[in-house]
Design an enzyme around this catalytic site. Sequence first.
Site, mmCIF file in Angstrom:
data_model
loop_
_atom_site.group_PDB
_atom_site.id
_atom_site.type_symbol
_atom_site.label_atom_id
_atom_site.label_comp_id
_atom_site.label_asym_id
_atom_site.label_seq_id
_atom_site.Cartn_x
_atom_site.Cartn_y
_atom_site.Cartn_z
ATOM 1 N N HIS A 27 1.661 -28.237 9.879
ATOM 2 C CA HIS A 27 3.105 -29.023 9.745
ATOM 3 C C HIS A 27 2.948 -30.360 10.092
ATOM 4 O O HIS A 27 3.623 -31.277 9.384
ATOM 5 C CB HIS A 27 4.311 -28.020 10.600
ATOM 6 N N LYS A 41 6.501 -24.505 22.311
ATOM 7 C CA LYS A 41 7.379 -23.259 22.464
ATOM 8 C C LYS A 41 8.090 -23.287 23.694
ATOM 9 O O LYS A 41 7.493 -23.922 24.766
ATOM 10 C CB LYS A 41 6.660 -21.867 22.509
ATOM 11 N N ARG A 101 0.821 -1.128 0.034
ATOM 12 C CA ARG A 101 0.064 -0.040 -0.155
ATOM 13 C C ARG A 101 0.783 1.120 0.009
ATOM 14 O O ARG A 101 0.509 2.409 -0.400
ATOM 15 C CB ARG A 101 -0.787 -0.086 1.282
ATOM 16 N N LYS A 160 -0.044 -19.642 5.216
ATOM 17 C CA LYS A 160 -1.264 -19.969 6.441
ATOM 18 C C LYS A 160 -1.047 -18.767 7.213
ATOM 19 O O LYS A 160 -0.225 -17.910 6.960
ATOM 20 C CB LYS A 160 -0.492 -21.247 7.069
ATOM 21 N N GLU A 212 10.460 -25.932 19.802
ATOM 22 C CA GLU A 212 11.348 -24.839 19.757
ATOM 23 C C GLU A 212 11.481 -24.058 20.986
ATOM 24 O O GLU A 212 11.043 -24.442 22.094
ATOM 25 C CB GLU A 212 10.127 -23.712 18.996
ATOM 26 N N LYS A 233 11.391 -28.469 3.339
ATOM 27 C CA LYS A 233 12.416 -28.627 4.126
ATOM 28 C C LYS A 233 13.160 -29.883 3.507
ATOM 29 O O LYS A 233 12.479 -31.060 3.273
ATOM 30 C CB LYS A 233 12.312 -29.026 5.550
ATOM 31 N N HIS A 286 5.311 -24.574 4.743
ATOM 32 C CA HIS A 286 6.744 -24.300 4.699
ATOM 33 C C HIS A 286 7.530 -25.675 4.916
ATOM 34 O O HIS A 286 8.785 -26.163 4.541
ATOM 35 C CB HIS A 286 7.603 -23.274 5.048
ATOM 36 N N ASP A 332 -1.919 -23.727 14.875
ATOM 37 C CA ASP A 332 -0.507 -23.022 14.465
ATOM 38 C C ASP A 332 0.443 -24.007 13.765
ATOM 39 O O ASP A 332 1.135 -23.921 12.758
ATOM 40 C CB ASP A 332 0.167 -22.386 15.592
HETATM 41 C C1 BG6 Z 1 5.264 -21.533 11.527
HETATM 42 C C2 BG6 Z 1 4.426 -21.047 12.891
HETATM 43 O O1 BG6 Z 1 4.240 -21.907 10.698
HETATM 44 O O2 BG6 Z 1 6.266 -22.229 11.853
HETATM 45 C C3 BG6 Z 1 5.512 -20.489 14.191
HETATM 46 O O3 BG6 Z 1 3.554 -20.159 12.866
HETATM 47 C C4 BG6 Z 1 6.645 -21.682 14.193
HETATM 48 O O4 BG6 Z 1 4.969 -20.488 15.450
HETATM 49 C C5 BG6 Z 1 7.344 -21.624 12.887
HETATM 50 O O5 BG6 Z 1 7.413 -20.919 15.026
HETATM 51 C C6 BG6 Z 1 8.300 -22.925 12.915
HETATM 52 O O6 BG6 Z 1 9.100 -22.934 11.710
HETATM 53 P P1 BG6 Z 1 10.451 -23.270 11.812
HETATM 54 O O7 BG6 Z 1 10.732 -23.566 10.219
HETATM 55 O O8 BG6 Z 1 11.360 -22.403 12.276
HETATM 56 O O9 BG6 Z 1 10.692 -24.759 12.422
#
Ligand code: BG6
Length: 487
Positions: A240, A334, A51, A148, A216, A182, A178, A235
């Site tokens: 994933h 997390k 924008r 997403k 994580e 990987k 994503h 999430d």
């Molecule tokens: C994202 C989530 O899709 O993937 C995040 O929204 C998460 O919460 C992330 O931290 C993790 O991705 P990666 O590639 O760092 O494992």
Amino acid sequence: MVSRVIPVDPFDLVIFGGTGDLARRKILPGLYRRFLAGQVPDSSRIIGAARGEMDDDGFRAFVAEAIGEFVSEGKRDGETLARFLGHVHYVSVDAKGDGGWKDLARLMRKDVVQAFYFSVAPSLFGDLAERLHRFRIATETARIVVEKPFGRDLDSARALNATLAEHFTEHQIYRIDHYLGKETVQNLMAVRFANILFEPLWNARHVDHVQITVAETVGVGGRGAYYDKSGAMRDMVQNHLMQLLCLIAMEAPYRFDPDAVRDEKLKVIRALKEIGPEDIVRGQYRGGPRAGGEPSYVEDAEDPASKTESYIALKVQIANWRWKGTPFYLRTGKKLRARASEIAVVFKEVPHSIFDDEEGWRENVLSIRLQPNEGMTLSVMIKEPGPGGMRLTEVPLDMSFAEALGEDGTDIPDAYERLIMDVIRGNQTLFMRGDEVEAAWAWTDPIIAAWEARGDKPKGYDPGSSGPEDALMLLHRDGRRWREIRE
Ligand code: BG6
């Protein structure tokens, strides 16, 4: 072994949300690395669209800064960067109005691959799709890429699919997960389907259970407002972890073709059994002195009464011939002990042991490490060296990709780079089809609805731990143990 670079056709790639965080951290640096690899053909253009009022030079300065921040120093000399920036353009567009769209239409070419990356809130997907159509910008072979979250439940995902379908066919829609980009995740398919070794053992007769861990160390600080409406189930699990589960559990597709692969994944999702409260443990990280003064989840989420989970563990069963009786244990969270993602296929005992050394015996485990240190390890039993009888010991057959492929790890393309190049090539294998996303929500929704109806509160866990104590029980009561979370 130097990875081969397969050329792609010239393209015009428009990034809506071109000045946003994802563009800055992943998309633009990723494109630069592909440029270094020789995958941005001469006449290709990367067009930022957002924008804000800005000219090409202003956007180029933004792109240069992103590259400075997210690409390693040895890869960004001034001359190369200047050549890359020659591909970069900017258009100011109003996603909800008419401003800027004619400029974009003038800039786009019809005789090259067109890709439109919707790196914006899902509420704008419909507006963008409609305008690309109304202003006659997108050709019939144009591709759109959507990020997403793809909905927050089945109804919203269906609505999004319907909106996109008004202007684009399924073969033009690339829904990014994503994790599918990987390296190791794709290797999972290579290992399963290009080797004769594993497939005969890949079933409930020989596999005791499977563990999928995505741990994580980061908290949700900074994105608490988004995350609190979502939680680990929406999430991470719905997308994933579910995708990883599918790749482990699916039948062999008849060929490595986008729809053949996605048909098989869909069958797995549809075969997931409903699960009850006894098969789920939800957690929330604590704060305070034991967390080194770091904020707790509810502080990060800015809601002292939040019942959203920052950790979840589930016992999942697949109701089909191959997997009946083999549980899949999933966990993600997390602020855990380490950043470590792993899929572990734990095999059964030998049918009869001829050795007295019962204590030394361990089950064979195929461990597939997604990050860090991507690679695979197969643990096997051997004789402990030396005289003194037959004692058994476990040793790893180790395959670190960086070592085996002679790469230092920095040359393995990042998930986003690979996926963007797949979009340009028109290969949808690593993207989720609309029906897959809907099926995943159809399984997830009742689970979430049930814990909401019960008013379940997540259990507390300390940052730096492996999650809530109760998660241990999920396996203990089945006579099993979680694998250690470690880098
Ligand atoms: C994202 C989530 O899709 O993937 C995040 O929204 C998460 O919460 C992330 O931290 C993790 O991705 P990666 O590639 O760092 O494992």
